[in-house]
Write a protein that holds these residues in place. Structure first.
Motif, PDB file in Angstrom:
ATOM      1  N   ILE A 130      29.007  36.202   4.604  1.00 54.86           N
ATOM      2  CA  ILE A 130      30.261  36.966   4.728  1.00 54.86           C
ATOM      3  C   ILE A 130      30.359  38.014   3.630  1.00 54.86           C
ATOM      4  CG2 ILE A 130      32.775  36.793   4.525  1.00 54.86           C
ATOM      5  CD1 ILE A 130      32.462  34.008   5.965  1.00 54.86           C
ATOM      6  N   ARG A 131      30.065  37.624   2.386  1.00 52.35           N
ATOM      7  CA  ARG A 131      30.130  38.586   1.273  1.00 52.35           C
ATOM      8  C   ARG A 131      29.164  39.749   1.493  1.00 52.35           C
ATOM      9  NH1 ARG A 131      30.781  33.945  -1.960  1.00 52.35           N
ATOM     10  NH2 ARG A 131      28.562  33.873  -2.422  1.00 52.35           N
ATOM     11  N   ILE A 132      27.955  39.447   1.903  1.00 54.49           N
ATOM     12  CA  ILE A 132      26.960  40.502   2.125  1.00 54.49           C
ATOM     13  C   ILE A 132      27.396  41.404   3.274  1.00 54.49           C
ATOM     14  CG2 ILE A 132      24.584  40.954   2.892  1.00 54.49           C
ATOM     15  CD1 ILE A 132      23.851  38.282   1.401  1.00 54.49           C
ATOM     16  N   TYR A 133      27.890  40.811   4.355  1.00 53.39           N
ATOM     17  CA  TYR A 133      28.328  41.612   5.501  1.00 53.39           C
ATOM     18  C   TYR A 133      29.404  42.610   5.075  1.00 53.39           C
ATOM     19  CZ  TYR A 133      30.328  43.159   9.827  1.00 53.39           C
ATOM     20  OH  TYR A 133      30.808  43.963  10.831  1.00 53.39           O
ATOM     21  N   PHE A 134      30.434  42.135   4.374  1.00 59.43           N
ATOM     22  CA  PHE A 134      31.526  43.036   3.992  1.00 59.43           C
ATOM     23  C   PHE A 134      31.110  44.022   2.911  1.00 59.43           C
ATOM     24  CE2 PHE A 134      34.185  39.932   6.263  1.00 59.43           C
ATOM     25  CZ  PHE A 134      34.814  40.826   7.114  1.00 59.43           C
ATOM     26  N   ALA A 135      30.190  43.655   2.048  1.00 63.02           N
ATOM     27  CA  ALA A 135      29.679  44.608   1.063  1.00 63.02           C
ATOM     28  C   ALA A 135      28.960  45.758   1.768  1.00 63.02           C
ATOM     29  CB  ALA A 135      28.742  43.903   0.086  1.00 63.02           C
ATOM     30  N   ARG A 136      28.211  45.435   2.809  1.00 66.20           N
ATOM     31  CA  ARG A 136      27.532  46.481   3.580  1.00 66.20           C
ATOM     32  C   ARG A 136      28.535  47.380   4.306  1.00 66.20           C
ATOM     33  NH1 ARG A 136      22.471  43.412   6.579  1.00 66.20           N
ATOM     34  NH2 ARG A 136      21.226  43.087   4.703  1.00 66.20           N
ATOM     35  N   GLN A 137      29.615  46.793   4.783  1.00 65.40           N
ATOM     36  CA  GLN A 137      30.614  47.576   5.520  1.00 65.40           C
ATOM     37  C   GLN A 137      31.339  48.561   4.606  1.00 65.40           C
ATOM     38  OE1 GLN A 137      30.713  47.394   8.932  1.00 65.40           O
ATOM     39  NE2 GLN A 137      28.969  46.085   8.449  1.00 65.40           N
ATOM     40  N   THR A 138      31.553  48.192   3.365  1.00 68.91           N
ATOM     41  CA  THR A 138      32.259  49.094   2.452  1.00 68.91           C
ATOM     42  C   THR A 138      31.390  50.261   2.047  1.00 68.91           C
ATOM     43  OG1 THR A 138      31.640  47.770   0.519  1.00 68.91           O
ATOM     44  CG2 THR A 138      33.771  47.285   1.554  1.00 68.91           C
ATOM     45  N   ARG A 139      30.065  50.102   2.144  1.00 64.89           N
ATOM     46  CA  ARG A 139      29.151  51.212   1.833  1.00 64.89           C
ATOM     47  C   ARG A 139      29.075  52.205   2.968  1.00 64.89           C
ATOM     48  NH1 ARG A 139      24.563  47.465  -0.397  1.00 64.89           N
ATOM     49  NH2 ARG A 139      24.191  47.375   1.819  1.00 64.89           N
ATOM     50  N   ASN A 140      29.373  51.780   4.179  1.00 66.76           N
ATOM     51  CA  ASN A 140      29.241  52.660   5.356  1.00 66.76           C
ATOM     52  C   ASN A 140      30.428  53.540   5.545  1.00 66.76           C
ATOM     53  OD1 ASN A 140      26.755  51.555   5.848  1.00 66.76           O
ATOM     54  ND2 ASN A 140      27.533  50.031   7.258  1.00 66.76           N
TER      55      ASN A 140
END
Length: 140
Positions: A130-140
């Motif tokens: 979950i943390r990795i998924y949302f970290a990736r979303q904030t970069r996009n």
């Protein structure tokens, strides 16, 4: 049968077992909790496709993160990633995965699912994914 599986939405099931599972679980026709009535079949198909195309991509990405983060920690079923047309996965705006933690008919799965350590391992894997998924979303 033994091991965890991760389901994502698809209009084509990944196996006959996944198709039977989806048919059994889906009680009503609808999309995202709303029954589509009063529209033509073509309009309904377009609405469904538009609302779920990006969600399916995000769901597949999230399922991949769960699989990656769980390697070496969670015992997965030989077919760890599955897809089916499950109503519960028809979220309109968030990634949707169904995590099947194991089989209650398998003594090893039951021991893992009922142990404090097994539950903690599962929680840790999901939290990382979950943390990795949302970290990736904030970069996009």
């Amino acid at each position: 049968m033994q091991g965890a599986s991760i389901y994502t939405l698809s209009d084509k099931a990944s196996s006959e077992a996944a198709a039977r599972f989806a048919a059994r679980e889906n009680a009503a026709d609808g999309v995202n909790g709303a029954v589509l009535t009063g529209q033509s079949a073509q309009v309904n198909d377009i609405l469904v496709e538009l609302s779920q195309r990006k969600v399916q991509e995000n769901s597949a990405e999230f399922a991949g993160l769960i699989t990656r983060e769980g390697r070496g920690t969670i015992r997965f079923h030989p077919q760890e990633r599955r897809s089916a047309e499950l109503a519960v996965l028809r979220a309109p705006d968030v990634p949707a995965v169904l995590y099947e933690a194991g089989f209650i008919t398998n003594p090893q799965d039951v021991a893992r699912l009922t142990s404090t350590e097994g539950r903690q391992e599962f929680a840790d894997v999901m939290a990382r994914a979950i943390r990795i998924y949302f970290a990736r979303q904030t970069r996009n």
